[in-house]
Scaffold this motif. Structure first.
Motif, short mmCIF file in Angstrom:
data_model
loop_
_atom_site.label_atom_id
_atom_site.label_comp_id
_atom_site.label_asym_id
_atom_site.label_seq_id
_atom_site.Cartn_x
_atom_site.Cartn_y
_atom_site.Cartn_z
N LEU A 135 43.13 29.60 47.51
CA LEU A 135 44.58 29.59 47.28
C LEU A 135 45.08 28.19 46.98
O LEU A 135 45.91 27.99 46.09
N SER A 136 44.56 27.23 47.68
CA SER A 136 44.96 25.84 47.45
C SER A 136 44.53 25.38 46.06
O SER A 136 45.29 24.73 45.34
N ASP A 137 43.31 25.74 45.67
CA ASP A 137 42.82 25.38 44.34
C ASP A 137 43.68 26.03 43.25
O ASP A 137 44.00 25.39 42.24
N LEU A 138 44.06 27.28 43.47
CA LEU A 138 44.90 27.97 42.50
C LEU A 138 46.27 27.29 42.39
O LEU A 138 46.78 27.09 41.28
N ASP A 139 46.83 26.90 43.52
CA ASP A 139 48.11 26.17 43.50
C ASP A 139 47.97 24.85 42.75
O ASP A 139 48.85 24.46 41.98
N ASP A 140 46.85 24.16 42.97
CA ASP A 140 46.62 22.89 42.27
C ASP A 140 46.54 23.11 40.76
O ASP A 140 47.09 22.31 39.98
N MET A 141 45.87 24.19 40.36
CA MET A 141 45.77 24.48 38.92
C MET A 141 47.15 24.79 38.33
O MET A 141 47.47 24.32 37.23
N ARG A 142 47.95 25.55 39.06
CA ARG A 142 49.28 25.90 38.57
C ARG A 142 50.15 24.64 38.44
O ARG A 142 50.87 24.47 37.45
N ALA A 155 44.91 38.25 54.42
CA ALA A 155 45.56 39.06 55.46
C ALA A 155 44.55 40.00 56.12
O ALA A 155 44.55 40.15 57.35
N GLN A 156 43.67 40.59 55.32
CA GLN A 156 42.64 41.48 55.88
C GLN A 156 41.69 40.72 56.79
O GLN A 156 41.33 41.19 57.88
N VAL A 157 41.30 39.54 56.38
CA VAL A 157 40.41 38.71 57.20
C VAL A 157 41.11 38.32 58.50
O VAL A 157 40.50 38.35 59.58
N LEU A 158 42.38 37.96 58.42
CA LEU A 158 43.12 37.56 59.62
C LEU A 158 43.27 38.72 60.60
O LEU A 158 43.19 38.53 61.82
N VAL A 159 43.44 39.94 60.08
CA VAL A 159 43.51 41.12 60.96
C VAL A 159 42.17 41.34 61.64
O VAL A 159 42.10 41.55 62.86
N GLU A 192 37.94 32.97 56.05
CA GLU A 192 39.33 32.53 56.05
C GLU A 192 39.45 31.17 55.35
O GLU A 192 40.33 30.96 54.51
N GLY A 193 38.58 30.26 55.71
CA GLY A 193 38.60 28.93 55.10
C GLY A 193 38.36 28.99 53.60
O GLY A 193 39.04 28.29 52.82
N ASP A 194 37.41 29.83 53.18
CA ASP A 194 37.13 29.98 51.74
C ASP A 194 38.36 30.49 51.00
O ASP A 194 38.70 29.99 49.92
N LEU A 195 39.03 31.48 51.58
CA LEU A 195 40.22 32.05 50.92
C LEU A 195 41.37 31.05 50.88
O LEU A 195 42.07 30.93 49.87
N ARG A 196 41.53 30.32 51.96
CA ARG A 196 42.61 29.31 51.98
C ARG A 196 42.34 28.21 50.94
O ARG A 196 43.24 27.73 50.27
N ARG A 197 41.06 27.82 50.81
CA ARG A 197 40.70 26.82 49.80
C ARG A 197 40.94 27.37 48.39
O ARG A 197 41.44 26.66 47.51
N ARG A 257 46.61 35.15 43.00
CA ARG A 257 47.23 34.70 44.25
C ARG A 257 47.51 35.89 45.16
O ARG A 257 47.26 35.84 46.36
N GLN A 258 48.02 36.94 44.57
CA GLN A 258 48.32 38.14 45.35
C GLN A 258 47.04 38.74 45.95
O GLN A 258 47.00 39.10 47.13
N GLU A 259 45.98 38.84 45.15
CA GLU A 259 44.70 39.37 45.63
C GLU A 259 44.13 38.50 46.75
O GLU A 259 43.63 39.02 47.76
N LEU A 260 44.20 37.20 46.56
CA LEU A 260 43.68 36.29 47.60
C LEU A 260 44.49 36.41 48.88
O LEU A 260 43.92 36.39 49.99
N ASN A 261 45.80 36.56 48.77
CA ASN A 261 46.64 36.72 49.95
C ASN A 261 46.34 38.03 50.68
O ASN A 261 46.34 38.07 51.91
N VAL A 262 46.08 39.10 49.93
CA VAL A 262 45.72 40.38 50.54
C VAL A 262 44.39 40.23 51.28
O VAL A 262 44.24 40.68 52.42
#
Length: 142
Positions: free
Chosen positions: A36-43, A82-86, A29-34, A74-79
């Motif tokens: 996503l954050s890195d991707l947002d920073d790049m954008r 979500a799977q990890v959170l479930v 979860e932490g890796d995926l959140r990081r 971003r969409q793939e990372l969010n999916v």
């Protein structure tokens, strides 16, 4: 080793295994959140570039390709998140159950130990009383 002690060891091992699974999911979860954050920073970094630096990529359509890639990523990372959170929620339930079982067996062990201690004290008291009666009988001349 008593059956109850073996059961406690088994329940503790199961609880620890569930904890390890949950730790791994929390790491994912932490890796995926990081990510996503890195991707947002790049954008945001790309949006902050001056127009003169974006002229060449825009001319060949690279900016649109890059935006599409970031959106898909971003969409793939969010999916994946979500799977990890479930899975994490499911494992939390299993962890709570394993903890409850381990605690129940621990309480049974405490009760068994207390009962053995009381039985030993009762035996000691009974032996002491019998010994006192024997001494009283032998000292009174019996």
């Amino acid at each position: 080793m008593s059956d109850l002690l073996q059961l406690k060891q088994a329940m503790d091992a199961r609880y620890q295994a569930q904890q390890a699974v949950l730790r791994d999911l929390a790491r994912q979860e932490g890796d995926l959140r990081r990510a996503l954050s890195d991707l947002d920073d790049m954008r945001q970094g790309a949006r902050a570039l001056p127009d003169d630096q974006l002229a060449a990529p825009r001319a060949i359509g690279a900016d649109l390709l890059w935006q599409g890639w970031t959106q898909r990523t971003r969409q793939e990372l969010n999916v994946q998140l979500a799977q990890v959170l479930v899975r994490k929620a499911e494992k939390m339930s299993a962890l709570r159950q394993a903890f409850g079982r381990a605690e129940a067996v621990s309480q049974l062990l405490v009760q068994e130990k207390t009962a053995r201690r009381k039985a030993a004290q009762d035996r000691d008291l009974q032996v002491g009383q019998q010994l006192a009666l024997l001494r009283a009988a032998t000292s009174s001349g019996g």
